[in-house]
Scaffold this motif. Structure first.
Motif, PDB file in Angstrom:
ATOM      1  N   THR A  28      -3.668 -11.667  10.057  1.00  0.00           N
ATOM      2  CA  THR A  28      -4.770 -12.617  10.240  1.00  0.00           C
ATOM      3  C   THR A  28      -4.241 -14.021  10.506  1.00  0.00           C
ATOM      4  O   THR A  28      -4.686 -14.707  11.434  1.00  0.00           O
ATOM      5  N   LYS A  29      -3.272 -14.450   9.694  1.00  0.00           N
ATOM      6  CA  LYS A  29      -2.706 -15.796   9.874  1.00  0.00           C
ATOM      7  C   LYS A  29      -2.018 -15.930  11.238  1.00  0.00           C
ATOM      8  O   LYS A  29      -2.233 -16.914  11.949  1.00  0.00           O
ATOM      9  N   LEU A  30      -1.209 -14.961  11.601  1.00  0.00           N
ATOM     10  CA  LEU A  30      -0.453 -15.065  12.851  1.00  0.00           C
ATOM     11  C   LEU A  30      -1.360 -14.925  14.078  1.00  0.00           C
ATOM     12  O   LEU A  30      -1.110 -15.553  15.105  1.00  0.00           O
ATOM     13  N   ARG A  31      -2.413 -14.130  13.961  1.00  0.00           N
ATOM     14  CA  ARG A  31      -3.380 -14.021  15.055  1.00  0.00           C
ATOM     15  C   ARG A  31      -4.026 -15.378  15.340  1.00  0.00           C
ATOM     16  O   ARG A  31      -4.353 -15.709  16.478  1.00  0.00           O
ATOM     17  N   ARG A  32      -4.166 -16.198  14.305  1.00  0.00           N
ATOM     18  CA  ARG A  32      -4.738 -17.541  14.435  1.00  0.00           C
ATOM     19  C   ARG A  32      -3.677 -18.589  14.764  1.00  0.00           C
ATOM     20  O   ARG A  32      -3.949 -19.775  14.749  1.00  0.00           O
ATOM     21  N   SER A  33      -2.438 -18.139  14.996  1.00  0.00           N
ATOM     22  CA  SER A  33      -1.289 -19.024  15.255  1.00  0.00           C
ATOM     23  C   SER A  33      -1.011 -19.959  14.085  1.00  0.00           C
ATOM     24  O   SER A  33      -0.597 -21.094  14.276  1.00  0.00           O
ATOM     25  N   GLU A  34      -1.225 -19.468  12.877  1.00  0.00           N
ATOM     26  CA  GLU A  34      -0.959 -20.238  11.664  1.00  0.00           C
ATOM     27  C   GLU A  34       0.347 -19.750  11.043  1.00  0.00           C
ATOM     28  O   GLU A  34       0.466 -18.585  10.678  1.00  0.00           O
ATOM     29  N   SER A  35       1.327 -20.630  10.935  1.00  0.00           N
ATOM     30  CA  SER A  35       2.607 -20.302  10.319  1.00  0.00           C
ATOM     31  C   SER A  35       2.549 -20.609   8.822  1.00  0.00           C
ATOM     32  O   SER A  35       1.777 -21.460   8.385  1.00  0.00           O
ATOM     33  N   PHE A  36       3.387 -19.915   8.035  1.00  0.00           N
ATOM     34  CA  PHE A  36       3.430 -20.151   6.597  1.00  0.00           C
ATOM     35  C   PHE A  36       4.692 -19.524   6.029  1.00  0.00           C
ATOM     36  O   PHE A  36       5.401 -18.787   6.721  1.00  0.00           O
ATOM     37  N   THR A  37       4.985 -19.814   4.752  1.00  0.00           N
ATOM     38  CA  THR A  37       6.144 -19.210   4.108  1.00  0.00           C
ATOM     39  C   THR A  37       5.719 -18.036   3.233  1.00  0.00           C
ATOM     40  O   THR A  37       4.630 -18.024   2.666  1.00  0.00           O
ATOM     41  N   LEU A  38       6.617 -17.063   3.156  1.00  0.00           N
ATOM     42  CA  LEU A  38       6.474 -15.919   2.264  1.00  0.00           C
ATOM     43  C   LEU A  38       7.733 -15.875   1.408  1.00  0.00           C
ATOM     44  O   LEU A  38       8.840 -15.836   1.938  1.00  0.00           O
TER      45      LEU A  38
END
Length: 111
Positions: A28-38
């Motif tokens: 969901t995040k990547l489909r929205r082009s939203e990057s984040f840390t895991l």
């Protein structure tokens, strides 16, 4: 146990049920082009304390499951999504979700 393959690094071994929840939030995040840390704490058999990866749409990503997943926990998905939106990113415990009756607060580190 399933695997998260990210870029050219070694795969990350993650319990299938936890990986199924991560897949939904990450996709969901990547489909929205939203990057984040895991981030996650290493299990006892891996040296070092913890790892963090920066998830972004341009890096190849693959989820490999050993078995079919049980139904997803909506509260856990919301919790993961909220954590992924925080400045600390999403932190998981790799040994969690082995037992289905754990509380959501036990699965996600406080933001």
């Amino acid at each position: 146990m399933g695997y998260l393959f990210y870029g050219s690094a070694d795969p990350i071994e993650i319990p299938d049920r936890l990986l199924a929840h991560l897949k939904v939030v990450v996709a969901t995040k990547l489909r929205r082009s939203e990057s984040f840390t895991l981030s996650w704490r290493h299990t006892e058999d891996i040296p070092g304390g913890r790892s963090t990866i920066w998830l972004q749409p341009s890096i190849p990503l693959r989820f490999v499951f050993h078995s079919e997943s049980d139904s997803l926990d909506p509260a856990l998905l919301v919790s993961f999504a909220q954590a992924s939106n925080s400045s600390q990113g999403l932190t998981i415990e790799l040994d969690m979700l082995a037992e289905p009756a754990l509380a959501v607060s036990d699965l996600v580190a406080a933001a």
